[in-house]
Every structure is written in structure tokens, then in C-alpha cells.
Design a protein around this motif. Structure first.
Motif, mmCIF file in Angstrom:
data_model
loop_
_atom_site.group_PDB
_atom_site.id
_atom_site.type_symbol
_atom_site.label_atom_id
_atom_site.label_comp_id
_atom_site.label_asym_id
_atom_site.label_seq_id
_atom_site.Cartn_x
_atom_site.Cartn_y
_atom_site.Cartn_z
ATOM 1 N N UNK A 15 -1.835 5.773 2.482
ATOM 2 C CA UNK A 15 -1.402 5.942 3.868
ATOM 3 C C UNK A 15 -1.300 4.616 4.610
ATOM 4 N N UNK A 16 -2.279 3.727 4.407
ATOM 5 C CA UNK A 16 -2.254 2.447 5.104
ATOM 6 C C UNK A 16 -1.113 1.568 4.600
ATOM 7 N N UNK A 17 -0.847 1.604 3.305
ATOM 8 C CA UNK A 17 0.278 0.844 2.752
ATOM 9 C C UNK A 17 1.591 1.357 3.332
ATOM 10 N N UNK A 18 1.717 2.670 3.451
ATOM 11 C CA UNK A 18 2.930 3.250 4.036
ATOM 12 C C UNK A 18 3.103 2.806 5.487
ATOM 13 N N UNK A 19 2.014 2.848 6.261
ATOM 14 C CA UNK A 19 2.102 2.439 7.660
ATOM 15 C C UNK A 19 2.463 0.959 7.781
ATOM 16 N N UNK A 20 1.878 0.131 6.939
ATOM 17 C CA UNK A 20 2.200 -1.294 6.959
ATOM 18 C C UNK A 20 3.661 -1.531 6.579
ATOM 19 N N UNK A 21 4.185 -0.720 5.662
ATOM 20 C CA UNK A 21 5.591 -0.846 5.274
ATOM 21 C C UNK A 21 6.515 -0.478 6.426
ATOM 22 N N UNK A 22 6.122 0.534 7.208
ATOM 23 C CA UNK A 22 6.916 0.895 8.395
ATOM 24 C C UNK A 22 6.927 -0.259 9.383
ATOM 25 N N UNK A 23 5.765 -0.841 9.628
ATOM 26 C CA UNK A 23 5.681 -1.959 10.571
ATOM 27 C C UNK A 23 6.481 -3.167 10.085
#
Length: 474
Positions: A322-330
Motif C-alpha cells: 500500500x505504501x509503495x502504491x501511494x508513493x507511486x501516485x505521488x
């Protein structure tokens, strides 16, 4: 089971008579869970809830008991503080000042005792045979002559002395609350034998003769304390005397409640330290997760007490990465990708290979490959942050399903996709629906814009045929 109309008692009896299995919690704090709990109940309350959870109970039952004890002690302390209230002013402030003075005085006394013990050991190590020293007593000072300095032992100096009344004693640093002082000397005969009564009598007579020639004066060791600590104590005492509660006629009655409250707070602090030392607790893992989120800007920098805008975006993403996905969005990794390309990249965040692949894994085209390289770099950075905060890293993104889901989202037939992936139809449908679910979360997290449009287009193209007809899984 809850009763309801039509409930068959025989079914309940059948369940009750069956074999039971151990109930084990699979709950583990995640980044998504952390931001959701902080946003809902706050960080401190979230930590308390986790300490009393069933998962924590199985991880370390004693921590659950400590958490309940801490909560009960804090509640009792609040009640005691309420009993200590005074209409003349802030009683809690006043009695905390008094408590701090007592603590500083106790610390200063402890340091003085430690200093005096060290000084006593140094003084004892400097003794020589024939030195006259004073031995502290309960009623009066006794004088003795050193027969053997006893410096050679490994446990510190243990001198042997002979008193004026011919008693032989072996002393240690514990016998000297203050460093001994050499007040004079007598000559030890060359052939002195401590086992001989005559030798002891003659040496005691020499000591008594020396004492008769004049009193031996030894000044008491000065009570020296740390100047800074004494100045602080004096300043606090002045504040206590100037406090309005100091003149209350019922001050000491209030003090009994305040002392009980302070004692409960000390006990609570001790119990909290015991709980904090247990590194396998769910709450400790939660704290470390919050530290990672705070360092990356998902929680506010004031101790992670609030969820930031990025944290609210993370709260809508549910996955192992989940954190990797959020960082990818940012970082804009998913921007400008087509729906099939986005499906290929998203699949690496949910897919987990099982067994050997029929064909080597690769990305379907150059643009999705570039996005995947950036995504892998983000995963490495998150893993480094997890390592710095002593958290286990999650598995690396797996591109084993990328070509298959790209082909399916591009309109390929099921037979061709299964040949390309080497998966069974059931496995393909399961992983395809995982990608659809990830795209739906990403659409909610991203908010209005091109990425949400692409996510909905991905869902439309993937949810067709056997994938759309498949039942939803847990």
C-alpha cells in the motif's frame, strides 16, 4: 450463535459437540490501517486499542495485563488529583513542585553517597601499617591502628585494624560512610604477630599512649552537593513558598491525595517502561509504522498526531504494498499510461508467483517497463526506510502477470492469454480480479483527474467474459 426464528437446536448441538481448533489472530498493523486509525481515534488512543487487542494478547499476554493496569492506575491518579484540589489555586502544580524538590534531594543524596563511597575506597587504598584511623560507630568514634592495609584483594581494600581495647577487626568500604582520615601513626614492631596476645597487648598499649598525649581531631567530611542541583532546589522552594496553595490551612490534607497520585504516576511510568521494552508487541510495530509514515509526510511532523492530505490518499489503498502504491501516485508513476499499460504495472503490486513460470517474465512494452523501473526504485526507498525503523520489508513487485493482464485488457482471447501466462483459468481470473480491485482503490485514492479516468477504463476492459462472470472472492 444468536437465536433467530427457525433455528434448529440440533444444529447448535452439532456445532457445540464438534472438535474445536485454536483461534489464532492473523492481524498485523499496516500502513493503511495506521493512517485510518490515527484519522479516526488519534494516535494515542489507537496505540491503547492495539495494546489490548486479541493479537497483542496472543503475542504477549503480559503486555495486555500491563496495559490494563496502566489504564487503571491513570484513572485512579486522576481521582486522587481531584481529591487534592484546593480553592486557593492550582493544587496539582503546587504538589508537583514539592514532588520535584523531593526527587532532586533524593538524587543529590544518592550522588553524595556514591561520591563518598568512591572517596572512602581511595582513602582506604592509601592506608599503611601503623596509621591511626577513626572508625565510625553508632554512639561515638573509635580509634584503631592499621595492622594490615589489605589492599591486595580483588573486592576492594579490606584493612585489618586493632582497636584500643585489643579487638581485631577486618573492615571494608561499607564500614565507612565517609572517607577515613589518618590522625596519626604508631610504630608496628618488626616481629609483630597478630595471633599473639602479647603482641596485641603491646600494640594496644602503644595506641592508648598515643591517644593520652592529646586528642586526635578529625573534621567531619563536608556535606558537599552539586551546586547546580542545590541552586535548582532553592529556586523551587521559593516557588513553593510563593504559591497560593502554600497558605491553605488544609494543605497537608490535600497532600495525602497528591502523594497517592504521584505514587500512582510513578508506578504507571514503571509499567509503561516494561511494556515498551517488549519489542514483539503490536503497539511497538504500530509506533514504527507511524514513524515511517511521519518521515514520508503521511502523518503530521508533530509526532504523527494528524493525518495529512497524502495520508488520506493512503487510507483508500488496501494491499501488501500500500505504501509503495501511494508513493507511486505521488511520484506520478502511473501518469500518461494507457489502461492496458496501467494494468500491467498494477499487477506487479498484487501478483505473487507460484511455482515455475512457463516463459520468462517481462513487461509488455517500453512505457510500462519505464514505469516499472520507477516503481521498483520506490520500493527500494521504502524498504530502506523500513530497515532504518526496524520493520520487515515487503516482497519485491512481481511482473509475472504483466504480459497476461496487458493482453487481456487489450482485448485478447482467453485461450491466448492462458497460453501466454501459463496459468489455469481459475488462477488467471483470480489475479485479474485482484488487478480490478487495485484499480478501483487507485481511482478512489487519486481523486478526480486523468488517472481516475484511466483506472475506470482499465476496470471496464478487464471485467469482461469469464472475469466479469466469476463470483467475488473473500
Amino acid at each position: 450463535m444468536c437465536w433467530q426464528p427457525g433455528l434448529d437446536p440440533r444444529a447448535v448441538a452439532g456445532l457445540a459437540s464438534r472438535r474445536t481448533y485454536p483461534l489464532r489472530s492473523s492481524f498485523r498493523p499496516t500502513y493503511n490501517m495506521a493512517v485510518n486509525m490515527v484519522g479516526t481515534v488519534g494516535r494515542e488512543r489507537a496505540r491503547v486499542l492495539l495494546e489490548q487487542s486479541f493479537a497483542q494478547y496472543q503475542s504477549d499476554r503480559s503486555v495486555v495485563g500491563l496495559a490494563r493496569s496502566i489504564a487503571a492506575s491513570r484513572a485512579r491518579a486522576e481521582q486522587e488529583w481531584a481529591g487534592a484540589s484546593c480553592d486557593r489555586g492550582d493544587a496539582e502544580e503546587y504538589f508537583r513542585l514539592r514532588g520535584r524538590i523531593s526527587q532532586l534531594e533524593a538524587d543529590a543524596a544518592r550522588e553524595r553517597r556514591a561520591d563518598r563511597r568512591a572517596e572512602a575506597i581511595d582513602a582506604l587504598q592509601g592506608l599503611r601499617a601503623g596509621d591511626i584511623v577513626d572508625i565510625p560507630g553508632k554512639r561515638h568514634r573509635a580509634w584503631a591502628v592499621v595492622v594490615d592495609p589489605g589492599v591486595g584483594g580483588g573486592g576492594g581494600p579490606t584493612p585489618t585494624v586493632l582497636t584500643a581495647d585489643r579487638q581485631v577487626k577486618r573492615l571494608s568500604p561499607a564500614d565507612f560512610p565517609a572517607p577515613p582520615t589518618v590522625a596519626g601513626r604508631v610504630k608496628i614492631p618488626k616481629h609483630f604477630d597478630l595471633r599473639s596476645a602479647a603482641s596485641r597487648r603491646n600494640l594496644a598499649a602503644a595506641l592508648a599512649s598515643r591517644l593520652q598525649h592529646g586528642p586526635l581531631e578529625v573534621a567531619d567530611a563536608p556535606d558537599v552537593a552539586d551546586a547546580e542541583a542545590m541552586a535548582t532546589i532553592a529556586q523551587l522552594r521559593a516557588q513553593v513558598r510563593a504559591h497560593p496553595v502554600h497558605g491553605c490551612p488544609d494543605r497537608e490534607a490535600h497532600a495525602r491525595y497528591a502523594e497517592a497520585a504521584l505514587r500512582l504516576e510513578r508506578d504507571t511510568e514503571t509499567a509503561q517502561h516494561q511494556a515498551d521494552r517488549r519489542t514483539n508487541t503490536i503497539a511497538v510495530r504500530f509506533d514504527r509504522i507511524c514513524s515511517v509514515l511521519e518521515s514520508l509526510g503521511y502523518l503530521s511532523p508533530d509526532g504523527g498526531a494528524r493525518v495529512t492530505e497524502h495520508g488520506r490518499m493512503l487510507a483508500r489503498i488496501y494491499s501488501e504494498l500500500d505504501l509503495v502504491t501511494a508513493e507511486a501516485v505521488r511520484d506520478g508513476v502511473f501518469a500518461d499510461l494507457t489502461a492496458p499499460q496501467l494494468a500491467a504495472v498494477l499487477s506487479s503490486l498484487v501478483y505473487e508467483a507460484r511455482g515455475d513460470r512457463r516463459n520468462p517474465a517481462r513487461m509488455p512494452d517500453r512505457r510500462s517497463e519505464d514505469a516499472q523501473i520507477r516503481l521498483r526504485g520506490i520500493w527500494r526507498q521504502v524498504s530502506l526506510s523500513e530497515r532504518d525503523h526496524r520493520l520487515p520489508s515487503h516482497g519485491e513487485p512481481d511482473i509475472g502477470f504483466a504480459e497476461a493482464i496487458h493482453a487481456w485488457a487489450s482485448g485478447a482471447e482467453l485461450f491466448d492469454v492462458l497460453m501466454l501466462s501459463g496459468l489455469t483459468a481459475g488462477d488467471f481470473v483470480r489475479w485479474a480480479r485482484q488487478v480490478v480491485d487495485a484499480a478501483g482503490q487507485l481511482a478512489d485514492a487519486a481523486g478526480p483527474g486523468p488517472l481516475r479516468t484511466t483506472c475506470r477504463e482499465l476496470i471496464f476492459h478487464v471485467r469482461r467474459g469469464v472475469v466479469d462472470a466469476a463470483p467475488l472472492e473473500d
